[in-house]
Scaffold this motif. Structure first.
Motif, PDB file in Angstrom:
ATOM      1  N   LEU A   9     -20.191   3.362  48.057  1.00  0.00           N
ATOM      2  CA  LEU A   9     -20.000   2.673  49.337  1.00  0.00           C
ATOM      3  C   LEU A   9     -18.871   3.314  50.144  1.00  0.00           C
ATOM      4  CD1 LEU A   9     -20.386  -1.049  48.250  1.00  0.00           C
ATOM      5  CD2 LEU A   9     -22.000   0.316  49.585  1.00  0.00           C
ATOM      6  N   TYR A  10     -17.831   3.740  49.464  1.00  0.00           N
ATOM      7  CA  TYR A  10     -16.727   4.404  50.154  1.00  0.00           C
ATOM      8  C   TYR A  10     -17.201   5.696  50.811  1.00  0.00           C
ATOM      9  CZ  TYR A  10     -12.292   6.622  51.143  1.00  0.00           C
ATOM     10  OH  TYR A  10     -11.258   7.246  51.781  1.00  0.00           O
ATOM     11  N   ASP A  11     -17.941   6.495  50.063  1.00  0.00           N
ATOM     12  CA  ASP A  11     -18.454   7.746  50.619  1.00  0.00           C
ATOM     13  C   ASP A  11     -19.362   7.503  51.818  1.00  0.00           C
ATOM     14  OD1 ASP A  11     -17.086   9.213  48.719  1.00  0.00           O
ATOM     15  OD2 ASP A  11     -18.823   9.398  47.377  1.00  0.00           O
ATOM     16  N   THR A  12     -20.132   6.439  51.762  1.00  0.00           N
ATOM     17  CA  THR A  12     -21.101   6.150  52.810  1.00  0.00           C
ATOM     18  C   THR A  12     -20.481   5.482  54.034  1.00  0.00           C
ATOM     19  OG1 THR A  12     -22.757   5.846  51.073  1.00  0.00           O
ATOM     20  CG2 THR A  12     -23.338   5.068  53.272  1.00  0.00           C
ATOM     21  N   TYR A  13     -19.567   4.527  53.822  1.00  0.00           N
ATOM     22  CA  TYR A  13     -19.127   3.660  54.917  1.00  0.00           C
ATOM     23  C   TYR A  13     -17.641   3.722  55.251  1.00  0.00           C
ATOM     24  CZ  TYR A  13     -23.685   1.532  54.222  1.00  0.00           C
ATOM     25  OH  TYR A  13     -25.032   1.322  54.102  1.00  0.00           O
ATOM     26  N   SER A  14     -16.868   4.589  54.629  1.00  0.00           N
ATOM     27  CA  SER A  14     -15.428   4.588  54.893  1.00  0.00           C
ATOM     28  C   SER A  14     -15.107   4.924  56.351  1.00  0.00           C
ATOM     29  CB  SER A  14     -14.695   5.533  53.949  1.00  0.00           C
ATOM     30  OG  SER A  14     -15.136   6.862  54.138  1.00  0.00           O
ATOM     31  N   ASP A  15     -15.884   5.813  56.968  1.00  0.00           N
ATOM     32  CA  ASP A  15     -15.641   6.136  58.382  1.00  0.00           C
ATOM     33  C   ASP A  15     -15.892   4.934  59.282  1.00  0.00           C
ATOM     34  OD1 ASP A  15     -14.910   8.737  57.821  1.00  0.00           O
ATOM     35  OD2 ASP A  15     -16.918   9.550  58.219  1.00  0.00           O
ATOM     36  N   ASP A  16     -16.935   4.167  58.990  1.00  0.00           N
ATOM     37  CA  ASP A  16     -17.218   2.971  59.786  1.00  0.00           C
ATOM     38  C   ASP A  16     -16.117   1.928  59.629  1.00  0.00           C
ATOM     39  OD1 ASP A  16     -19.603   4.076  60.679  1.00  0.00           O
ATOM     40  OD2 ASP A  16     -20.795   3.150  59.087  1.00  0.00           O
ATOM     41  N   VAL A  17     -15.651   1.741  58.397  1.00  0.00           N
ATOM     42  CA  VAL A  17     -14.568   0.795  58.145  1.00  0.00           C
ATOM     43  C   VAL A  17     -13.308   1.246  58.890  1.00  0.00           C
ATOM     44  CG1 VAL A  17     -13.032  -0.143  56.358  1.00  0.00           C
ATOM     45  CG2 VAL A  17     -15.497  -0.004  55.940  1.00  0.00           C
ATOM     46  N   TYR A  18     -13.031   2.539  58.840  1.00  0.00           N
ATOM     47  CA  TYR A  18     -11.859   3.080  59.525  1.00  0.00           C
ATOM     48  C   TYR A  18     -11.943   2.841  61.035  1.00  0.00           C
ATOM     49  CZ  TYR A  18      -8.441   6.334  61.369  1.00  0.00           C
ATOM     50  OH  TYR A  18      -7.400   6.884  62.065  1.00  0.00           O
ATOM     51  N   ARG A  19     -13.077   3.128  61.624  1.00  0.00           N
ATOM     52  CA  ARG A  19     -13.216   2.960  63.074  1.00  0.00           C
ATOM     53  C   ARG A  19     -13.061   1.499  63.500  1.00  0.00           C
ATOM     54  NH1 ARG A  19     -17.430   6.900  62.395  1.00  0.00           N
ATOM     55  NH2 ARG A  19     -16.746   8.897  63.222  1.00  0.00           N
ATOM     56  N   LEU A  20     -13.628   0.593  62.702  1.00  0.00           N
ATOM     57  CA  LEU A  20     -13.490  -0.821  63.038  1.00  0.00           C
ATOM     58  C   LEU A  20     -12.029  -1.249  62.915  1.00  0.00           C
ATOM     59  CD1 LEU A  20     -14.684  -3.519  63.835  1.00  0.00           C
ATOM     60  CD2 LEU A  20     -15.239  -3.907  61.426  1.00  0.00           C
ATOM     61  N   ASP A  30      -2.243   2.266  60.060  1.00  0.00           N
ATOM     62  CA  ASP A  30      -2.670   0.916  59.718  1.00  0.00           C
ATOM     63  C   ASP A  30      -4.162   0.875  59.420  1.00  0.00           C
ATOM     64  OD1 ASP A  30      -0.112  -0.034  60.023  1.00  0.00           O
ATOM     65  OD2 ASP A  30      -0.424  -0.739  62.081  1.00  0.00           O
ATOM     66  N   ALA A  31      -4.942   1.661  60.145  1.00  0.00           N
ATOM     67  CA  ALA A  31      -6.388   1.715  59.886  1.00  0.00           C
ATOM     68  C   ALA A  31      -6.670   2.303  58.511  1.00  0.00           C
ATOM     69  CB  ALA A  31      -7.089   2.525  60.974  1.00  0.00           C
ATOM     70  N   GLU A  32      -5.916   3.326  58.112  1.00  0.00           N
ATOM     71  CA  GLU A  32      -6.082   3.901  56.778  1.00  0.00           C
ATOM     72  C   GLU A  32      -5.706   2.889  55.695  1.00  0.00           C
ATOM     73  OE1 GLU A  32      -3.641   7.379  56.981  1.00  0.00           O
ATOM     74  OE2 GLU A  32      -5.105   8.470  58.208  1.00  0.00           O
ATOM     75  N   ASP A  33      -4.638   2.144  55.932  1.00  0.00           N
ATOM     76  CA  ASP A  33      -4.253   1.091  54.990  1.00  0.00           C
ATOM     77  C   ASP A  33      -5.352   0.043  54.875  1.00  0.00           C
ATOM     78  OD1 ASP A  33      -1.838   2.335  54.574  1.00  0.00           O
ATOM     79  OD2 ASP A  33      -0.697   0.985  55.882  1.00  0.00           O
ATOM     80  N   VAL A  38      -9.619  -2.799  52.041  1.00  0.00           N
ATOM     81  CA  VAL A  38     -10.990  -3.321  52.039  1.00  0.00           C
ATOM     82  C   VAL A  38     -11.725  -2.909  50.761  1.00  0.00           C
ATOM     83  CG1 VAL A  38     -13.254  -3.052  53.142  1.00  0.00           C
ATOM     84  CG2 VAL A  38     -11.247  -3.564  54.521  1.00  0.00           C
ATOM     85  N   PHE A  39     -11.607  -1.649  50.393  1.00  0.00           N
ATOM     86  CA  PHE A  39     -12.318  -1.194  49.199  1.00  0.00           C
ATOM     87  C   PHE A  39     -11.662  -1.694  47.917  1.00  0.00           C
ATOM     88  CE2 PHE A  39     -14.213   1.569  52.359  1.00  0.00           C
ATOM     89  CZ  PHE A  39     -15.549   1.461  52.007  1.00  0.00           C
TER      90      PHE A  39
END
Length: 160
Positions: A9-20, A30-33, A38-39
């Motif tokens: 899931l991290y490989d697939t969706y980490s960019d989406d989580v970061y952007r949100l 803060d977005a990286e944190d 989240v994971f």
């Protein structure tokens, strides 16, 4: 949830989580944190994921985490000068101008714009993710478009 599933899931969706998360904080650190948190939360919970619903679950966890951080004033929503991250991908002058305008919007408007236009969620889905009513989503989208329209002047804004 086992480690292998979380890594996938991290490989697939980490960019989406970061952007949100970035749309809430406007700060790359803060977005990286938020991505990390989240994971970690996902790994610590015993969840059974429904197929094709992973992205919505991650968006909900991310939105809740970001709202909690902003509410508790643990995170700063200040924009840094060295910030080179983009909510909108691409480098055209028009997209860079839109990026700057999005930074000026309150986080509640940036989040719904991101989820609706970038990720492609319908207002009912955004309502579930952000735990607000569908009419609240429509209201926030409408207000965000009006704010963008006034900042852009007489240029046309897509009214989807």
């Amino acid at each position: 949830m086992d480690r292998e599933e979380v890594l996938h899931l991290y490989d697939t969706y980490s960019d989406d989580v970061y952007r949100l998360a970035y749309s809430f904080f406007l700060n790359p650190h803060d977005a990286e944190d938020a991505v990390q948190e989240v994971f970690l939360r996902l790994m610590s919970r015993n969840l059974t994921l429904m197929p094709d619903k992973e992205q919505a679950l991650l968006a909900r966890i991310t939105a809740n985490y970001c709202k909690d951080c902003l509410r508790k004033n643990k995170r700063s929503a200040n924009i840094t000068e060295a910030d080179d991250c983009r909510i909108v991908s691409g480098d055209s002058a028009e997209k860079l101008e839109l990026q700057e305008l999005l930074k000026e919007l309150p986080p509640i408007y940036r989040a719904v714009l991101y989820l609706h236009y970038y990720v492609g969620y319908k207002p009912a889905e955004i309502a579930k993710i952000l735990t607000i009513t569908p009419s609240g989503v429509f209201m926030r989208l409408s207000r965000a478009r009006k704010l963008l329209k006034t900042k852009l002047g007489d240029e046309n804004i897509a009214n989807k």
